[in-house]
Design an enzyme around this catalytic site. Sequence first.
Site, PDB file in Angstrom:
ATOM      1  N   GLN A 128       0.830  -1.204   0.000  1.00 47.95           N
ATOM      2  CA  GLN A 128       0.000   0.000   0.000  1.00 47.95           C
ATOM      3  C   GLN A 128       0.868   1.261   0.000  1.00 47.95           C
ATOM      4  O   GLN A 128       1.578   1.520   0.977  1.00 47.95           O
ATOM      5  CB  GLN A 128      -0.868  -0.022   1.268  1.00 47.95           C
ATOM      6  CG  GLN A 128      -1.748   1.183   1.453  1.00 47.95           C
ATOM      7  CD  GLN A 128      -2.498   1.128   2.795  1.00 47.95           C
ATOM      8  OE1 GLN A 128      -2.072   0.415   3.702  1.00 47.95           O
ATOM      9  NE2 GLN A 128      -3.577   1.849   2.919  1.00 47.95           N
ATOM     10  N   GLY A 129       0.784   2.032  -1.057  1.00 45.93           N
ATOM     11  CA  GLY A 129       1.574   3.268  -1.156  1.00 45.93           C
ATOM     12  C   GLY A 129       0.700   4.490  -0.937  1.00 45.93           C
ATOM     13  O   GLY A 129       0.326   5.167  -1.902  1.00 45.93           O
ATOM     14  N   SER A 131       1.053   6.654   2.494  1.00 43.38           N
ATOM     15  CA  SER A 131       1.784   7.652   3.293  1.00 43.38           C
ATOM     16  C   SER A 131       3.030   8.136   2.567  1.00 43.38           C
ATOM     17  O   SER A 131       3.672   7.390   1.817  1.00 43.38           O
ATOM     18  CB  SER A 131       2.215   7.047   4.630  1.00 43.38           C
ATOM     19  OG  SER A 131       1.106   6.491   5.283  1.00 43.38           O
ATOM     20  N   GLU A 246      -9.550  -1.315   6.164  1.00 44.59           N
ATOM     21  CA  GLU A 246      -8.304  -1.447   6.924  1.00 44.59           C
ATOM     22  C   GLU A 246      -8.565  -1.331   8.416  1.00 44.59           C
ATOM     23  O   GLU A 246      -7.893  -1.947   9.225  1.00 44.59           O
ATOM     24  CB  GLU A 246      -7.305  -0.370   6.468  1.00 44.59           C
ATOM     25  CG  GLU A 246      -5.908  -0.607   7.010  1.00 44.59           C
ATOM     26  CD  GLU A 246      -4.863   0.329   6.440  1.00 44.59           C
ATOM     27  OE1 GLU A 246      -5.225   1.314   5.784  1.00 44.59           O
ATOM     28  OE2 GLU A 246      -3.664   0.069   6.669  1.00 44.59           O
ATOM     29  N   SER A 386      -3.595   6.948  12.842  1.00 46.68           N
ATOM     30  CA  SER A 386      -3.258   6.935  14.277  1.00 46.68           C
ATOM     31  C   SER A 386      -4.536   7.014  15.132  1.00 46.68           C
ATOM     32  O   SER A 386      -5.563   7.532  14.689  1.00 46.68           O
ATOM     33  CB  SER A 386      -2.322   8.095  14.621  1.00 46.68           C
ATOM     34  OG  SER A 386      -3.071   9.288  14.693  1.00 46.68           O
ATOM     35  N   ASN A 387      -4.417   6.525  16.379  1.00 45.54           N
ATOM     36  CA  ASN A 387      -5.598   6.508  17.256  1.00 45.54           C
ATOM     37  C   ASN A 387      -6.095   7.913  17.587  1.00 45.54           C
ATOM     38  O   ASN A 387      -7.291   8.114  17.798  1.00 45.54           O
ATOM     39  CB  ASN A 387      -5.288   5.713  18.529  1.00 45.54           C
ATOM     40  CG  ASN A 387      -5.366   4.220  18.272  1.00 45.54           C
ATOM     41  OD1 ASN A 387      -5.427   3.789  17.113  1.00 45.54           O
ATOM     42  ND2 ASN A 387      -5.379   3.424  19.319  1.00 45.54           N
TER      43      ASN A 387
END
Length: 401
Positions: A128-129, A131, A246, A386-387
């Site tokens: 998966q590209g 970020s 995801e 992120s959370n």
Amino acid sequence: MDASLSKRHLEFQAEVRAFLKEKLTPEIKARSRRQTSMAAEPELGMWWHRTLFEKGWIAPAWPAEYGGTGWDVVERHIFEEECALARAPLMFLGGLQLCGPVLMQFGTSEQKAHFLPRILSGEHYWCQGFSEPGSGSDLSSLKTRAIRDGDAYVVNGSKIWTTHAHNANWIFMLVRTSTEGRQQAGITFLLSPLDAPGISIRPIISMSGEHEVNQVFFDDLRVPVSNRIGDENAGWSIAKYLLEFERGGSYAASARAFLDEARETANLRDEFDEECLWDDPSFRRRYAEIDIRVTAQSWTEKRVVASLAAGQRIGDTMASILKVHGSEVQQLAGELAMYALGVLGIPDQRQALAPGSNTAAIGPEFAVRATAQYLNDRARSIYGGSNEVQRNIIARSVIKS
Ligand SMILES: Cc1cc2nc3c(=O)[nH]c(=O)nc-3n(C[C@H](O)[C@H](O)[C@H](O)COP(=O)(O)OP(=O)(O)OC[C@H]3O[C@@H](n4cnc5c(N)ncnc54)[C@H](O)[C@@H]3O)c2cc1C
């Protein structure tokens, strides 16, 4: 909600258990128990992929018309839970869980016919590209540029934290095709083989000492327009669709497996004074606190399964709730297992951990991977969004309602 299993589902559960018992030999289980992060070593992961493919069980979540199992959501949940409890090798799911559903939803019939069977068979291994350096949480600020040149896009830029890019042979990626208007409006979704001229991959070694993530560079990479998913500049809504897959899923079963390890380790008696950590009430209280949270996660997952069975979509907010709490309980259970090891968590066991190594483990078998797993587990609350960012999504939906 009625979460009890019907007779048919109990029979299905028994069938899955029998299959797992047959295939997951003690040798495979031993290798599998050495997994320290989100996916097994590629050789083991691909063996499991081929085993499930031959059985016809490789794609439980896919519709039957594309090669899925045709199971209902309860059967899928049973299968996922049983695999986690049996410690089946964790496969890297870039193709099955992420790219596959996107192709089914947004791909042309030619793209579906070409790519989907190759995801099922394991011939294509997808990474998966998304970020980039400087574009993680704020993903829509991404800068990797794609400029149309005849029947191809010329791509320049870089992706980072690309998990398993060194094992994969294909990448799906988001690129910038326009700088006008809102930043979300100028993004396009492309697919490229990783051996295409213009791609180079640089390893990033994580703090556990392992090589899982990479930085991928594009230097005048040519991507045929036929490898574009959806329209030009329509990639953002495709990415959002993909991220729902995801972030959803099952977390409780693996947290339960870590918790079992903590309990097992805490019950080991000291050879000198016959004492064990389990006798300590403060340890048992901590265990009980985490146990309650794992149980709560498990029931939340069952509730989601029940609503999916009733034909509802999981939705952004629920996917974020599952991800935040699920990753937290996984981390807590892993931390407790590490704590239970005491001094046995200290030795550097990377050599013993390497696939095929004949270096003896120090302490119980679990101790070999405990530190590496503890370190890798830090990333659970970062990857997939992120959370903190997930909490923003949850907060926005609470404020709206
Ligand atoms: C092990 C691992 C594997 C990964 N695999 C992949 C992969 O295969 N493919 C891929 O594309 N990406 C992958 N990622 C990248 C991952 O999705 C990003 O790391 C993540 O989205 C966070 O982005 P960032 O690292 O740029 O941090 P930043 O976005 O710079 O965030 C830094 C800190 O600020 C906080 N923060 C940022 N914005 C906000 C906000 N609005 N409100 C509150 N807090 C905020 C974050 O929570 C974080 O704590 C992976 C990451 C890891 C760690």
